[in-house]
Scaffold this motif. Structure first.
Motif, PDB file in Angstrom:
ATOM      1  N   VAL A   1       0.858  -1.179   0.000  1.00  0.00           N
ATOM      2  CA  VAL A   1       0.000   0.000   0.000  1.00  0.00           C
ATOM      3  C   VAL A   1       0.896   1.231   0.000  1.00  0.00           C
ATOM      4  CG1 VAL A   1      -1.738   1.332   1.246  1.00  0.00           C
ATOM      5  CG2 VAL A   1      -1.846  -1.175   1.261  1.00  0.00           C
ATOM      6  N   HIS A   2       0.745   2.082  -1.000  1.00  0.00           N
ATOM      7  CA  HIS A   2       1.479   3.340  -1.032  1.00  0.00           C
ATOM      8  C   HIS A   2       0.625   4.377  -0.305  1.00  0.00           C
ATOM      9  CE1 HIS A   2       4.760   1.986  -3.588  1.00  0.00           C
ATOM     10  NE2 HIS A   2       3.860   1.301  -4.269  1.00  0.00           N
ATOM     11  N   TRP A   3       0.962   4.577   0.980  1.00  0.00           N
ATOM     12  CA  TRP A   3       0.118   5.385   1.855  1.00  0.00           C
ATOM     13  C   TRP A   3       0.067   6.839   1.435  1.00  0.00           C
ATOM     14  CZ3 TRP A   3      -3.057   2.994   5.134  1.00  0.00           C
ATOM     15  CH2 TRP A   3      -2.760   1.664   5.449  1.00  0.00           C
ATOM     16  N   ASP A   4       1.122   7.333   0.805  1.00  0.00           N
ATOM     17  CA  ASP A   4       1.074   8.720   0.344  1.00  0.00           C
ATOM     18  C   ASP A   4       0.013   8.899  -0.734  1.00  0.00           C
ATOM     19  OD1 ASP A   4       2.542   7.172  -1.449  1.00  0.00           O
ATOM     20  OD2 ASP A   4       4.116   8.665  -1.765  1.00  0.00           O
ATOM     21  N   ARG A   5      -0.062   7.940  -1.656  1.00  0.00           N
ATOM     22  CA  ARG A   5      -1.076   8.009  -2.710  1.00  0.00           C
ATOM     23  C   ARG A   5      -2.477   7.798  -2.139  1.00  0.00           C
ATOM     24  NH1 ARG A   5      -0.654   9.593  -8.193  1.00  0.00           N
ATOM     25  NH2 ARG A   5       1.357   8.528  -8.208  1.00  0.00           N
ATOM     26  N   LEU A   6      -2.591   6.894  -1.164  1.00  0.00           N
ATOM     27  CA  LEU A   6      -3.882   6.671  -0.525  1.00  0.00           C
ATOM     28  C   LEU A   6      -4.351   7.931   0.196  1.00  0.00           C
ATOM     29  CD1 LEU A   6      -6.001   4.410  -0.026  1.00  0.00           C
ATOM     30  CD2 LEU A   6      -4.826   3.980   2.136  1.00  0.00           C
ATOM     31  N   LEU A   7      -3.419   8.651   0.817  1.00  0.00           N
ATOM     32  CA  LEU A   7      -3.764   9.910   1.472  1.00  0.00           C
ATOM     33  C   LEU A   7      -4.289  10.919   0.463  1.00  0.00           C
ATOM     34  CD1 LEU A   7      -3.678  11.643   4.105  1.00  0.00           C
ATOM     35  CD2 LEU A   7      -1.416  12.411   3.339  1.00  0.00           C
ATOM     36  N   PHE A   8      -3.622  11.019  -0.675  1.00  0.00           N
ATOM     37  CA  PHE A   8      -4.082  11.926  -1.735  1.00  0.00           C
ATOM     38  C   PHE A   8      -5.507  11.564  -2.160  1.00  0.00           C
ATOM     39  CE2 PHE A   8      -4.683  13.134  -6.136  1.00  0.00           C
ATOM     40  CZ  PHE A   8      -4.194  14.442  -6.183  1.00  0.00           C
ATOM     41  N   SER A   9      -5.767  10.272  -2.352  1.00  0.00           N
ATOM     42  CA  SER A   9      -7.092   9.821  -2.768  1.00  0.00           C
ATOM     43  C   SER A   9      -8.144  10.160  -1.716  1.00  0.00           C
ATOM     44  CB  SER A   9      -7.074   8.313  -3.031  1.00  0.00           C
ATOM     45  OG  SER A   9      -8.352   7.852  -3.401  1.00  0.00           O
ATOM     46  N   ALA A  10      -7.831   9.917  -0.438  1.00  0.00           N
ATOM     47  CA  ALA A  10      -8.794  10.201   0.626  1.00  0.00           C
ATOM     48  C   ALA A  10      -9.129  11.684   0.674  1.00  0.00           C
ATOM     49  CB  ALA A  10      -8.241   9.731   1.966  1.00  0.00           C
ATOM     50  N   LYS A  11      -8.136  12.536   0.482  1.00  0.00           N
ATOM     51  CA  LYS A  11      -8.408  13.980   0.508  1.00  0.00           C
ATOM     52  C   LYS A  11      -9.231  14.412  -0.701  1.00  0.00           C
ATOM     53  CE  LYS A  11      -4.868  15.351   3.730  1.00  0.00           C
ATOM     54  NZ  LYS A  11      -4.053  16.459   4.251  1.00  0.00           N
ATOM     55  N   GLU A  12      -9.038  13.754  -1.826  1.00  0.00           N
ATOM     56  CA  GLU A  12      -9.886  14.035  -2.980  1.00  0.00           C
ATOM     57  C   GLU A  12     -11.331  13.631  -2.693  1.00  0.00           C
ATOM     58  OE1 GLU A  12      -9.237  15.272  -6.390  1.00  0.00           O
ATOM     59  OE2 GLU A  12      -7.747  16.217  -5.073  1.00  0.00           O
ATOM     60  N   SER A  13     -11.534  12.499  -2.029  1.00  0.00           N
ATOM     61  CA  SER A  13     -12.890  12.073  -1.666  1.00  0.00           C
ATOM     62  C   SER A  13     -13.530  13.053  -0.689  1.00  0.00           C
ATOM     63  CB  SER A  13     -12.877  10.663  -1.071  1.00  0.00           C
ATOM     64  OG  SER A  13     -12.647   9.683  -2.067  1.00  0.00           O
ATOM     65  N   VAL A  14     -12.734  13.575   0.239  1.00  0.00           N
ATOM     66  CA  VAL A  14     -13.240  14.584   1.164  1.00  0.00           C
ATOM     67  C   VAL A  14     -13.715  15.813   0.394  1.00  0.00           C
ATOM     68  CG1 VAL A  14     -12.593  16.205   2.986  1.00  0.00           C
ATOM     69  CG2 VAL A  14     -11.878  13.821   3.143  1.00  0.00           C
ATOM     70  N   PHE A  15     -12.891  16.306  -0.525  1.00  0.00           N
ATOM     71  CA  PHE A  15     -13.253  17.499  -1.293  1.00  0.00           C
ATOM     72  C   PHE A  15     -14.534  17.262  -2.092  1.00  0.00           C
ATOM     73  CE2 PHE A  15     -13.303  20.146  -5.059  1.00  0.00           C
ATOM     74  CZ  PHE A  15     -13.057  21.412  -4.536  1.00  0.00           C
ATOM     75  N   LYS A  16     -14.646  16.087  -2.722  1.00  0.00           N
ATOM     76  CA  LYS A  16     -15.817  15.791  -3.545  1.00  0.00           C
ATOM     77  C   LYS A  16     -17.089  15.660  -2.714  1.00  0.00           C
ATOM     78  CE  LYS A  16     -13.178  13.444  -7.200  1.00  0.00           C
ATOM     79  NZ  LYS A  16     -12.969  12.149  -7.906  1.00  0.00           N
ATOM     80  N   THR A  17     -16.939  15.336  -1.436  1.00  0.00           N
ATOM     81  CA  THR A  17     -18.087  15.274  -0.540  1.00  0.00           C
ATOM     82  C   THR A  17     -18.449  16.660  -0.023  1.00  0.00           C
ATOM     83  OG1 THR A  17     -17.336  13.079   0.160  1.00  0.00           O
ATOM     84  CG2 THR A  17     -19.015  14.123   1.509  1.00  0.00           C
ATOM     85  N   TRP A  18     -17.457  17.417   0.337  1.00  0.00           N
ATOM     86  CA  TRP A  18     -17.617  18.738   0.958  1.00  0.00           C
ATOM     87  C   TRP A  18     -18.117  19.792  -0.024  1.00  0.00           C
ATOM     88  CZ3 TRP A  18     -16.434  21.714   5.454  1.00  0.00           C
ATOM     89  CH2 TRP A  18     -16.088  23.050   5.239  1.00  0.00           C
ATOM     90  N   PHE A  19     -17.486  19.886  -1.185  1.00  0.00           N
ATOM     91  CA  PHE A  19     -17.713  21.036  -2.071  1.00  0.00           C
ATOM     92  C   PHE A  19     -19.150  21.145  -2.586  1.00  0.00           C
ATOM     93  CE2 PHE A  19     -17.539  23.350  -6.097  1.00  0.00           C
ATOM     94  CZ  PHE A  19     -17.002  24.540  -5.652  1.00  0.00           C
ATOM     95  N   PRO A  20     -19.805  20.059  -3.015  1.00  0.00           N
ATOM     96  CA  PRO A  20     -21.181  20.220  -3.508  1.00  0.00           C
ATOM     97  C   PRO A  20     -22.142  20.772  -2.462  1.00  0.00           C
ATOM     98  CG  PRO A  20     -20.288  18.113  -4.213  1.00  0.00           C
ATOM     99  CD  PRO A  20     -19.322  18.678  -3.216  1.00  0.00           C
ATOM    100  N   LEU A  21     -21.866  20.544  -1.182  1.00  0.00           N
ATOM    101  CA  LEU A  21     -22.752  21.010  -0.120  1.00  0.00           C
ATOM    102  C   LEU A  21     -22.430  22.423   0.342  1.00  0.00           C
ATOM    103  CD1 LEU A  21     -22.945  17.796   2.097  1.00  0.00           C
ATOM    104  CD2 LEU A  21     -24.699  18.679   0.556  1.00  0.00           C
ATOM    105  N   THR A  22     -21.178  22.840   0.228  1.00  0.00           N
ATOM    106  CA  THR A  22     -20.755  24.128   0.784  1.00  0.00           C
ATOM    107  C   THR A  22     -20.403  25.170  -0.266  1.00  0.00           C
ATOM    108  OG1 THR A  22     -18.412  23.503   0.868  1.00  0.00           O
ATOM    109  CG2 THR A  22     -19.788  22.919   2.783  1.00  0.00           C
ATOM    110  N   ARG A  23     -19.964  24.708  -1.456  1.00  0.00           N
ATOM    111  CA  ARG A  23     -19.412  25.583  -2.497  1.00  0.00           C
ATOM    112  C   ARG A  23     -18.216  26.384  -1.974  1.00  0.00           C
ATOM    113  NH1 ARG A  23     -23.056  22.882  -4.600  1.00  0.00           N
ATOM    114  NH2 ARG A  23     -24.194  23.488  -6.489  1.00  0.00           N
TER     115      ARG A  23
END
Length: 223
Positions: free
Chosen positions: A139-161
């Motif tokens: 598991v490349h944890w640095d890449r997994l961290l990047f992916s998790a933060k992208e998922s956070v943004f995709k969840t957050w932004f549509p609700l908050t703009r």
């Protein structure tokens, strides 16, 4: 693969096919990518083919999925969803608003990030953590961290703009007791927005050469 991370009420469709016929696009979708390079048009068409399969699984008619601000997909009325694409993998997920407030998914190749990117996307607290098996290369944890933060943004932004920086979410990963290549994560939000939770719970998986993450915010309002 993405369906392994999501509840049954979220319709999922993914593919390892990198291309889809551009003739499958709606005219307004074609116009959005008319000036794009071939690779961009092909991935745009392929991930929208996944989106329309997800619509069908929810019993919805096919519809165009246009890109809004920051590339945010504009889903049919009464639904929320998310899309992702990387080299060799495309996926789209969709849920009714009666079941979910927001969904965020991301897929990345399971490979190390460039060192300069790692420094930009990670917090000191995240760099200090040494997950079990971090040096094994499984598991490349640095890449997994990047992916998790992208998922956070995709969840957050549509609700908050509201734009969310990489430094505004602190991710803690947990591996499954039964597998070192899947588990859960918590994202502590370091930015406050009205009606939004202070933390997101997500799931992650590394398989078939990809790191995949997903977050679902349930429809129940936060208090």
């Amino acid at each position: 693969m993405i369906e392994r991370l999501l509840p049954a009420y979220v319709a999922c469709s993914d593919t390892h096919e990198t291309d889809a016929p551009e003739g499958s696009l709606y005219p307004e979708e074609v116009r959005q990518v008319a000036s794009s390079v071939d690779r961009r048009r092909h991935e745009f068409a392929a991930v929208r083919a996944c989106a329309r399969k997800a619509m069908a699984d929810l019993g919805l008619p096919p519809a165009p999925v246009l890109s809004g601000h920051r590339g945010m997909p504009r889903w049919p009325e009464g639904t929320v969803g998310s899309m992702t694409h990387c080299e060799g993998y495309r996926a789209a997920v969709l849920a009714r608003t009666s079941d979910a407030r927001a969904v965020g998914i991301d897929a990345e190749p399971n490979a190390p990030l460039p060192p300069d990117v790692w420094e930009v996307i990670s917090l000191p607290s995240e760099r200090a953590r040494r997950p079990l098996g971090a040096d094994s290369g499984t598991v490349h944890w640095d890449r997994l961290l990047f992916s998790a933060k992208e998922s956070v943004f995709k969840t957050w932004f549509p609700l908050t703009r509201i734009e969310l920086d990489f430094s505004e979410a602190d991710i803690v990963f947990r591996a499954s007791p039964d597998s070192a290549t899947e588990g859960t994560f918590t994202a502590e939000l370091l930015r406050v927005a009205p009606g939004m939770p202070s933390a997101y719970e997500g799931r992650w998986l590394v398989d078939d050469g990809f790191a995949v993450t997903a977050i679902v915010l349930p429809a129940t309002p936060f208090v």
